[in-house]
Design a protein around this motif. Structure first.
Motif, mmCIF file in Angstrom:
data_model
loop_
_atom_site.group_PDB
_atom_site.id
_atom_site.type_symbol
_atom_site.label_atom_id
_atom_site.label_comp_id
_atom_site.label_asym_id
_atom_site.label_seq_id
_atom_site.Cartn_x
_atom_site.Cartn_y
_atom_site.Cartn_z
ATOM 1 N N LEU A 130 -6.882 17.129 5.783
ATOM 2 C CA LEU A 130 -6.523 15.890 5.108
ATOM 3 C C LEU A 130 -5.030 15.636 5.282
ATOM 4 C CD1 LEU A 130 -8.474 16.343 1.769
ATOM 5 C CD2 LEU A 130 -9.138 15.016 3.756
ATOM 6 N N LEU A 131 -4.723 14.410 5.682
ATOM 7 C CA LEU A 131 -3.319 14.028 5.861
ATOM 8 C C LEU A 131 -3.052 12.772 5.059
ATOM 9 C CD1 LEU A 131 -4.506 14.855 8.950
ATOM 10 C CD2 LEU A 131 -2.066 14.789 9.326
ATOM 11 N N GLU A 132 -1.781 12.594 4.705
ATOM 12 C CA GLU A 132 -1.373 11.356 4.054
ATOM 13 C C GLU A 132 0.036 10.998 4.480
ATOM 14 O OE1 GLU A 132 -1.394 11.746 -0.227
ATOM 15 O OE2 GLU A 132 0.567 12.723 -0.226
ATOM 16 N N ARG A 133 0.280 9.703 4.419
ATOM 17 C CA ARG A 133 1.636 9.186 4.607
ATOM 18 C C ARG A 133 1.933 8.330 3.398
ATOM 19 N NH1 ARG A 133 4.827 5.098 5.617
ATOM 20 N NH2 ARG A 133 6.651 5.412 6.927
ATOM 21 N N ARG A 134 2.979 8.697 2.690
ATOM 22 C CA ARG A 134 3.368 7.953 1.504
ATOM 23 C C ARG A 134 4.402 6.908 1.884
ATOM 24 N NH1 ARG A 134 1.249 9.955 -3.493
ATOM 25 N NH2 ARG A 134 2.438 8.159 -4.169
ATOM 26 N N SER A 135 4.283 5.743 1.307
ATOM 27 C CA SER A 135 5.239 4.673 1.544
ATOM 28 C C SER A 135 6.612 5.074 1.026
ATOM 29 C CB SER A 135 4.772 3.404 0.825
ATOM 30 O OG SER A 135 5.807 2.437 0.814
ATOM 31 N N SER A 136 7.617 4.687 1.734
ATOM 32 C CA SER A 136 8.989 4.956 1.272
ATOM 33 C C SER A 136 9.280 4.171 -0.007
ATOM 34 C CB SER A 136 9.998 4.592 2.369
ATOM 35 O OG SER A 136 9.828 3.248 2.762
ATOM 36 N N ALA A 137 8.517 3.140 -0.277
ATOM 37 C CA ALA A 137 8.714 2.329 -1.476
ATOM 38 C C ALA A 137 8.280 3.060 -2.748
ATOM 39 C CB ALA A 137 7.940 1.013 -1.348
ATOM 40 N N THR A 138 7.510 4.143 -2.613
ATOM 41 C CA THR A 138 7.056 4.875 -3.797
ATOM 42 C C THR A 138 8.088 5.882 -4.273
ATOM 43 O OG1 THR A 138 5.913 6.562 -2.505
ATOM 44 C CG2 THR A 138 4.628 4.653 -3.203
ATOM 45 N N GLY A 139 9.124 6.083 -3.500
ATOM 46 C CA GLY A 139 10.195 6.976 -3.911
ATOM 47 C C GLY A 139 9.980 8.410 -3.619
ATOM 48 N N ILE A 175 0.872 -1.185 0.000
ATOM 49 C CA ILE A 175 0.000 0.000 0.000
ATOM 50 C C ILE A 175 0.902 1.225 0.000
ATOM 51 C CG2 ILE A 175 -1.632 1.312 1.423
ATOM 52 C CD1 ILE A 175 -2.832 -1.472 2.179
ATOM 53 N N TRP A 176 0.614 2.170 -0.904
ATOM 54 C CA TRP A 176 1.517 3.301 -1.056
ATOM 55 C C TRP A 176 1.055 4.577 -0.364
ATOM 56 C CZ3 TRP A 176 -0.539 0.919 -5.513
ATOM 57 C CH2 TRP A 176 -1.579 1.608 -6.147
ATOM 58 N N THR A 177 -0.201 4.641 0.036
ATOM 59 C CA THR A 177 -0.667 5.850 0.720
ATOM 60 C C THR A 177 -1.670 5.501 1.810
ATOM 61 O OG1 THR A 177 -0.408 7.194 -1.287
ATOM 62 C CG2 THR A 177 -1.796 8.106 0.450
ATOM 63 N N ILE A 178 -1.448 6.055 2.995
ATOM 64 C CA ILE A 178 -2.420 5.991 4.083
ATOM 65 C C ILE A 178 -2.950 7.406 4.254
ATOM 66 C CG2 ILE A 178 -2.867 5.446 6.497
ATOM 67 C CD1 ILE A 178 -0.228 3.858 6.500
ATOM 68 N N GLN A 179 -4.258 7.552 4.213
ATOM 69 C CA GLN A 179 -4.891 8.862 4.374
ATOM 70 C C GLN A 179 -5.684 8.924 5.668
ATOM 71 O OE1 GLN A 179 -7.481 9.196 0.961
ATOM 72 N NE2 GLN A 179 -5.834 9.911 -0.352
ATOM 73 N N SER A 180 -5.956 10.145 6.083
ATOM 74 C CA SER A 180 -6.856 10.361 7.207
ATOM 75 C C SER A 180 -7.426 11.770 7.121
ATOM 76 C CB SER A 180 -6.129 10.190 8.542
ATOM 77 O OG SER A 180 -7.053 10.168 9.609
ATOM 78 N N GLY A 181 -8.596 11.945 7.675
ATOM 79 C CA GLY A 181 -9.205 13.255 7.811
ATOM 80 C C GLY A 181 -9.400 13.527 9.293
ATOM 81 N N ILE A 182 -8.877 14.663 9.762
ATOM 82 C CA ILE A 182 -8.894 14.977 11.186
ATOM 83 C C ILE A 182 -9.449 16.384 11.376
ATOM 84 C CG2 ILE A 182 -7.456 15.282 13.254
ATOM 85 C CD1 ILE A 182 -5.469 13.283 12.000
ATOM 86 N N PHE A 183 -10.345 16.528 12.337
ATOM 87 C CA PHE A 183 -10.838 17.865 12.655
ATOM 88 C C PHE A 183 -9.659 18.732 13.122
ATOM 89 C CE2 PHE A 183 -15.090 15.782 13.894
ATOM 90 C CZ PHE A 183 -15.673 16.082 12.671
ATOM 91 N N PRO A 184 -9.577 19.990 12.678
ATOM 92 C CA PRO A 184 -8.441 20.835 13.065
ATOM 93 C C PRO A 184 -8.356 21.084 14.571
ATOM 94 C CG PRO A 184 -10.072 22.100 11.799
ATOM 95 C CD PRO A 184 -10.497 20.663 11.769
ATOM 96 N N GLU A 185 -9.474 20.962 15.268
ATOM 97 C CA GLU A 185 -9.468 21.145 16.726
ATOM 98 C C GLU A 185 -8.792 19.985 17.461
ATOM 99 O OE1 GLU A 185 -12.791 23.281 14.763
ATOM 100 O OE2 GLU A 185 -12.197 21.174 14.736
#
Length: 164
Positions: free
Chosen positions: A155-164, A111-121
Motif C-alpha cells: 500500500l502506498l500513499e501520497r499526501r498533498s502538500s496542502a495537508t501540512g 484531494i489530500w491523499t492518493i493511494q495505490s496498491g501494487i504487487f511487490p514484484e
C-alpha cells in the motif's frame, strides 16, 4: 525519455486505453483483475476530472485514472489510482508524466491523499511511485488470489502538500 502530451481521457480513447489495460492484466503483476472491463464500467468507475492519457503521434501510450475509495464524507479527499503504460512506451517517462498530471489535478481539487496498491514484484512501479512522492504505508499479506496464487499488495500513499 520522451516528451509526451498528456490530455484528458475521453471516450474516443476507450479502445486504446482498454487495450493497454488488458496488456497490463495479461502480464500478471498489475492487478487482481483478469479481464479489462467494458468502456461503460470503466467510465462509471473513474472520476471524470482525474483521468488522463499520454498521446504520442496520435496514439495512446498510457493512462492514469482515479476512483473514490469510499462514499463516506470523511474520505472525500482520498482517491485510489491506477496507471498503465503500453509495453512499447515504457522507460520513456510516460508513467511519470501521467502521475504528475494526476497529482496536479488532485491538488487543485483539494484531494489530500492518493493511494495505490501494487504487487511487490512490480519493482518498476514501486520505484516510479517513490520518485513521485509516494511512500509505503504497509503490506497487505495474502490479501487475494490471482490464478490460484495468494498475492501480497504493497500500500502506498501520497499526501498533498496542502495537508501540512
Amino acid at each position: 525519455m520522451t516528451t509526451v502530451r498528456v490530455e484528458e481521457l475521453l471516450p474516443e480513447h476507450a479502445e486504446q486505453v482498454l487495450g493497454i489495460y488488458q496488456a497490463g492484466i495479461d502480464e500478471g503483476n498489475a492487478t487482481f483483475e483478469t479481464q479489462a472491463p467494458d468502456w461503460a464500467a470503466f467510465d462509471r468507475a473513474k472520476l471524470p476530472d482525474h483521468r488522463f492519457v499520454a498521446v504520442d503521434d496520435g496514439r495512446v501510450s498510457g493512462w492514469v485514472a482515479a476512483s473514490t475509495v469510499s462514499d463516506r464524507c470523511a474520505y472525500a479527499g482520498v482517491v485510489e489510482h491506477s496507471v498503465y503504460v503500453h509495453p512499447d512506451a515504457r522507460s520513456r517517462g510516460v508513467a511519470r508524466a501521467l502521475l504528475d498530471a494526476l497529482i496536479s489535478s488532485t491538488e487543485t481539487a483539494g484531494i489530500w491523499t492518493i493511494q495505490s496498491g501494487i504487487f511487490p514484484e512490480h519493482t518498476a512501479s514501486l520505484a516510479l511511485h517513490a520518485r513521485a512522492g509516494f511512500r509505503i504505508i504497509g503490506t497487505r499479506e495474502r490479501i487475494g488470489r490471482l490464478h490460484g496464487v495468494w498475492r501480497d499488495v504493497v500500500l502506498l500513499e501520497r499526501r498533498s502538500s496542502a495537508t501540512g
